[in-house]
Design a protein around this motif. Structure first.
Motif, PDB file in Angstrom:
ATOM      1  N   ILE A  22       1.007  -1.014  -0.090  1.00 56.19           N
ATOM      2  CA  ILE A  22       0.077   0.072  -0.038  1.00 56.19           C
ATOM      3  C   ILE A  22       0.869   1.352   0.050  1.00 56.19           C
ATOM      4  CG2 ILE A  22      -1.765   1.547   1.186  1.00 56.19           C
ATOM      5  CD1 ILE A  22      -2.906  -1.131   2.518  1.00 56.19           C
ATOM      6  N   ARG A  23       0.753   2.212  -0.710  1.00 56.51           N
ATOM      7  CA  ARG A  23       1.216   3.298  -0.850  1.00 56.51           C
ATOM      8  C   ARG A  23       0.636   4.633   0.001  1.00 56.51           C
ATOM      9  NH1 ARG A  23       0.999   7.803  -4.287  1.00 56.51           N
ATOM     10  NH2 ARG A  23       2.898   8.879  -4.365  1.00 56.51           N
ATOM     11  N   CYS A  24       1.267   5.151   0.931  1.00 52.29           N
ATOM     12  CA  CYS A  24       0.671   6.366   1.707  1.00 52.29           C
ATOM     13  C   CYS A  24       0.315   7.378   0.723  1.00 52.29           C
ATOM     14  CB  CYS A  24       1.740   6.723   2.922  1.00 52.29           C
ATOM     15  SG  CYS A  24       1.158   8.268   3.601  1.00 52.29           S
ATOM     16  N   GLU A  25      -0.759   7.944   0.825  1.00 50.12           N
ATOM     17  CA  GLU A  25      -1.420   8.988   0.077  1.00 50.12           C
ATOM     18  C   GLU A  25      -0.647  10.494   0.475  1.00 50.12           C
ATOM     19  OE1 GLU A  25      -5.373   8.456  -1.764  1.00 50.12           O
ATOM     20  OE2 GLU A  25      -5.313   7.099  -0.067  1.00 50.12           O
ATOM     21  N   VAL A  26      -0.009  10.429   1.351  1.00 54.47           N
ATOM     22  CA  VAL A  26       0.515  11.893   1.786  1.00 54.47           C
ATOM     23  C   VAL A  26       2.022  11.689   1.491  1.00 54.47           C
ATOM     24  CG1 VAL A  26       1.163  13.224   3.747  1.00 54.47           C
ATOM     25  CG2 VAL A  26      -1.169  12.345   3.579  1.00 54.47           C
ATOM     26  N   CYS A  27       2.878  10.756   2.084  1.00 55.85           N
ATOM     27  CA  CYS A  27       4.303  10.648   1.840  1.00 55.85           C
ATOM     28  C   CYS A  27       4.752  10.168   0.564  1.00 55.85           C
ATOM     29  CB  CYS A  27       5.067  10.264   3.206  1.00 55.85           C
ATOM     30  SG  CYS A  27       4.901   8.396   3.391  1.00 55.85           S
ATOM     31  N   GLY A  28       4.059   9.176   0.080  1.00 56.00           N
ATOM     32  CA  GLY A  28       4.242   8.332  -0.874  1.00 56.00           C
ATOM     33  C   GLY A  28       4.919   7.121  -0.743  1.00 56.00           C
ATOM     34  N   GLU A  29       5.443   6.820   0.458  1.00 54.30           N
ATOM     35  CA  GLU A  29       6.274   5.882   0.910  1.00 54.30           C
ATOM     36  C   GLU A  29       5.369   4.397   0.688  1.00 54.30           C
ATOM     37  OE1 GLU A  29       9.326   5.241   2.168  1.00 54.30           O
ATOM     38  OE2 GLU A  29       9.794   7.459   1.248  1.00 54.30           O
ATOM     39  N   TYR A  30       5.860   3.196   0.137  1.00 57.69           N
ATOM     40  CA  TYR A  30       5.128   2.065   0.124  1.00 57.69           C
ATOM     41  C   TYR A  30       5.451   1.195   1.440  1.00 57.69           C
ATOM     42  CZ  TYR A  30       4.073   2.592  -4.777  1.00 57.69           C
ATOM     43  OH  TYR A  30       3.441   2.913  -6.141  1.00 57.69           O
ATOM     44  N   TRP A  31       4.363   0.718   1.936  1.00 58.83           N
ATOM     45  CA  TRP A  31       4.469  -0.572   3.038  1.00 58.83           C
ATOM     46  C   TRP A  31       4.166  -2.074   2.257  1.00 58.83           C
ATOM     47  CZ3 TRP A  31       0.502  -3.662   4.111  1.00 58.83           C
ATOM     48  CH2 TRP A  31       0.496  -4.539   5.066  1.00 58.83           C
ATOM     49  N   TYR A  32       5.102  -3.048   2.730  1.00 58.43           N
ATOM     50  CA  TYR A  32       4.831  -4.230   2.203  1.00 58.43           C
ATOM     51  C   TYR A  32       4.483  -5.071   3.195  1.00 58.43           C
ATOM     52  CZ  TYR A  32       7.147  -2.406  -1.883  1.00 58.43           C
ATOM     53  OH  TYR A  32       7.464  -1.617  -3.208  1.00 58.43           O
ATOM     54  N   SER A  33       3.347  -5.927   2.944  1.00 60.00           N
ATOM     55  CA  SER A  33       2.843  -6.956   4.022  1.00 60.00           C
ATOM     56  C   SER A  33       3.966  -8.165   4.084  1.00 60.00           C
ATOM     57  CB  SER A  33       1.618  -7.616   3.357  1.00 60.00           C
ATOM     58  OG  SER A  33       2.018  -8.404   2.241  1.00 60.00           O
ATOM     59  N   SER A  34       3.909  -8.878   5.114  1.00 63.05           N
ATOM     60  CA  SER A  34       4.724  -9.984   5.247  1.00 63.05           C
ATOM     61  C   SER A  34       4.700 -10.896   3.899  1.00 63.05           C
ATOM     62  CB  SER A  34       4.394 -10.666   6.607  1.00 63.05           C
ATOM     63  OG  SER A  34       4.389 -10.004   7.826  1.00 63.05           O
ATOM     64  N   SER A  35       5.801 -11.501   3.587  1.00 64.53           N
ATOM     65  CA  SER A  35       5.765 -12.542   2.773  1.00 64.53           C
ATOM     66  C   SER A  35       5.489 -13.733   2.970  1.00 64.53           C
ATOM     67  CB  SER A  35       7.245 -12.299   1.735  1.00 64.53           C
ATOM     68  OG  SER A  35       7.288 -12.910   0.908  1.00 64.53           O
ATOM     69  N   ILE A  36       4.569 -14.356   2.477  1.00 65.02           N
ATOM     70  CA  ILE A  36       3.892 -15.595   2.689  1.00 65.02           C
ATOM     71  C   ILE A  36       4.393 -16.586   1.847  1.00 65.02           C
ATOM     72  CG2 ILE A  36       1.917 -17.071   3.219  1.00 65.02           C
ATOM     73  CD1 ILE A  36       0.563 -14.473   4.503  1.00 65.02           C
ATOM     74  N   PRO A  37       4.920 -17.788   1.869  1.00 64.64           N
ATOM     75  CA  PRO A  37       5.227 -18.601   0.833  1.00 64.64           C
ATOM     76  C   PRO A  37       4.067 -19.577   0.411  1.00 64.64           C
ATOM     77  CG  PRO A  37       5.988 -19.623   2.963  1.00 64.64           C
ATOM     78  CD  PRO A  37       5.480 -18.347   3.034  1.00 64.64           C
ATOM     79  N   PHE A  38       3.987 -19.891  -1.161  1.00 60.30           N
ATOM     80  CA  PHE A  38       2.957 -20.719  -1.513  1.00 60.30           C
ATOM     81  C   PHE A  38       3.099 -21.870  -1.134  1.00 60.30           C
ATOM     82  CE2 PHE A  38       1.580 -22.769  -5.735  1.00 60.30           C
ATOM     83  CZ  PHE A  38       0.274 -23.032  -5.335  1.00 60.30           C
ATOM     84  N   ALA A  39       2.432 -22.766  -0.454  1.00 60.15           N
ATOM     85  CA  ALA A  39       2.712 -24.129  -0.035  1.00 60.15           C
ATOM     86  C   ALA A  39       3.033 -25.132  -0.998  1.00 60.15           C
ATOM     87  CB  ALA A  39       1.504 -24.370   0.775  1.00 60.15           C
ATOM     88  N   LYS A  40       2.463 -24.885  -2.286  1.00 56.59           N
ATOM     89  CA  LYS A  40       2.616 -25.953  -3.250  1.00 56.59           C
ATOM     90  C   LYS A  40       3.612 -25.466  -4.311  1.00 56.59           C
ATOM     91  CE  LYS A  40      -0.424 -28.855  -1.405  1.00 56.59           C
ATOM     92  NZ  LYS A  40      -0.189 -30.310  -0.833  1.00 56.59           N
ATOM     93  N   ALA A  41       4.427 -24.447  -4.093  1.00 61.55           N
ATOM     94  CA  ALA A  41       5.430 -23.863  -5.274  1.00 61.55           C
ATOM     95  C   ALA A  41       6.210 -25.102  -5.848  1.00 61.55           C
ATOM     96  CB  ALA A  41       6.260 -22.817  -4.648  1.00 61.55           C
ATOM     97  N   ALA A  42       6.778 -25.790  -5.297  1.00 57.94           N
ATOM     98  CA  ALA A  42       7.649 -26.700  -5.695  1.00 57.94           C
ATOM     99  C   ALA A  42       6.899 -27.988  -6.452  1.00 57.94           C
ATOM    100  CB  ALA A  42       8.485 -27.592  -4.579  1.00 57.94           C
TER     101      ALA A  42
END
Length: 117
Positions: A22-42
């Motif tokens: 999500i990008r802050c609409e005032v400062c423009g900085e991006y926040w990133y959620s925690s990265s969650i692995p796809f359980a069946k990727a392999a």
């Protein structure tokens, strides 16, 4: 607020991990959620004949990861009651009269302290 956050979540996911921003609409900085692995990727890479099955599993897990990201974002973003923008905790001020984004507080000369430094 929940719908507002959902509409602002940008998908940064890969075929191996789910992540949203999500990008802050005032400062423009991006926040990133925690990265969650796809359980069946392999398995998705190894068993191409089951691609349709793994695509369905991927979409289900992605929806769950999106909901988790929305929950995380609710702890870090607020909506300004005046301008209605979605702003990060560094740009959202706790003010005496009403909590406001930094720009609205400045325009109205309302002093305050940020939710988070």
């Amino acid at each position: 607020m929940k719908d507002l956050l959902a509409s602002h979540l940008e998908d940064c996911s890969t075929d191996r991990y789910f992540c949203f921003s999500i990008r802050c609409e005032v400062c423009g900085e991006y926040w990133y959620s925690s990265s969650i692995p796809f359980a069946k990727a392999a398995q998705a890479v190894q068993y191409r004949e089951k691609q349709e099955l793994y695509d369905a599993i991927y979409q289900r897990e992605k929806q769950r990861a999106r909901a988790t990201a929305g929950q995380e974002a609710r702890e870090r973003f607020s909506q300004c009651p005046v301008c209605r923008r979605l702003v990060c905790d560094a740009c959202f001020l706790i003010c005496e009269e009403m909590d406001l984004c930094r720009e609205c507080a400045g325009r109205m000369q309302e002093p305050g302290e940020p939710v988070a430094p």
